[in-house]
Design a protein around this motif. Structure first.
Motif, short mmCIF file in Angstrom:
data_model
loop_
_atom_site.label_atom_id
_atom_site.label_comp_id
_atom_site.label_asym_id
_atom_site.label_seq_id
_atom_site.Cartn_x
_atom_site.Cartn_y
_atom_site.Cartn_z
N ASP A 154 0.77 -1.05 -0.02
CA ASP A 154 0.04 -0.10 0.16
C ASP A 154 0.97 1.33 0.01
O ASP A 154 1.39 1.76 0.99
CB ASP A 154 -0.94 -0.06 1.04
CG ASP A 154 -1.94 1.19 1.28
OD1 ASP A 154 -1.82 1.95 0.17
OD2 ASP A 154 -2.25 1.36 2.31
N TRP A 155 1.29 1.72 -1.11
CA TRP A 155 2.17 2.87 -1.38
C TRP A 155 1.58 4.19 -0.79
O TRP A 155 2.39 5.20 -0.56
CB TRP A 155 2.66 3.02 -2.74
CG TRP A 155 3.62 1.96 -3.10
CD1 TRP A 155 3.31 0.99 -3.97
CD2 TRP A 155 4.89 1.74 -2.81
NE1 TRP A 155 4.06 -0.10 -4.12
CE2 TRP A 155 5.19 0.47 -3.33
CE3 TRP A 155 5.76 2.32 -1.74
CZ2 TRP A 155 6.41 -0.07 -3.28
CZ3 TRP A 155 6.97 1.83 -1.53
CH2 TRP A 155 7.36 0.65 -2.46
N ALA A 156 0.16 4.22 -0.66
CA ALA A 156 -0.58 5.53 -0.06
C ALA A 156 -0.06 5.71 1.36
O ALA A 156 -0.07 6.92 1.65
CB ALA A 156 -1.97 5.37 -0.19
N SER A 157 0.28 4.75 2.08
CA SER A 157 0.68 4.86 3.33
C SER A 157 2.06 4.88 3.73
O SER A 157 2.86 4.99 4.63
CB SER A 157 0.05 3.77 4.20
OG SER A 157 0.43 2.50 3.97
N ALA A 158 2.83 4.92 2.49
CA ALA A 158 4.53 4.73 2.48
C ALA A 158 4.96 6.03 2.80
O ALA A 158 4.05 7.13 2.76
CB ALA A 158 4.93 4.22 1.30
N ARG A 159 5.89 6.12 3.72
CA ARG A 159 6.73 7.45 4.12
C ARG A 159 8.02 7.48 3.95
O ARG A 159 8.70 6.48 3.94
CB ARG A 159 6.39 7.73 5.39
CG ARG A 159 6.89 7.01 6.57
CD ARG A 159 6.54 7.45 7.87
NE ARG A 159 7.00 6.45 8.92
CZ ARG A 159 8.32 6.69 9.60
NH1 ARG A 159 9.02 7.61 9.16
NH2 ARG A 159 8.56 5.79 10.50
#
Length: 86
Positions: free
Chosen positions: A33-38
């Motif tokens: 889930d790249w949307a939650s990656a930082r």
């Protein structure tokens, strides 16, 4: 075997087999889930003046490029071991 000796070794890679192989073998890739990656940026190094015995510096330099990074890794391993020991 030294790093220099390893660099002189003839490759034993079977390039023909690799070229013929599919892009991926084994288990299916993991969904991410790249949307939650930082982005985690490493802390900058601190520039210091440090007196080190010449033979120690030469030992690390003779291992090739990145000798300061290797010296840092050795110091970090010592620090971590000391902290773990209490």
């Amino acid at each position: 075997m030294s790093l220099d000796e390893m660099r002189k070794q003839k490759s034993q890679t079977d390039w023909e087999r690799l070229r013929a192989a599919p892009d991926h073998e084994g288990e299916a890739e993991v969904e991410v889930d790249w949307a939650s990656a930082r982005l985690v940026e490493p802390e900058p190094k601190k520039l210091i003046s440090l007196r080190i015995d010449a033979d120690i510096v030469e030992f690390f330099r003779n291992q090739g490029k990145g000798y300061q990074t290797r010296m840092n890794a050795v110091l970090r391993a010592y620090k971590d071991a000391q902290e773990k020991a209490g």
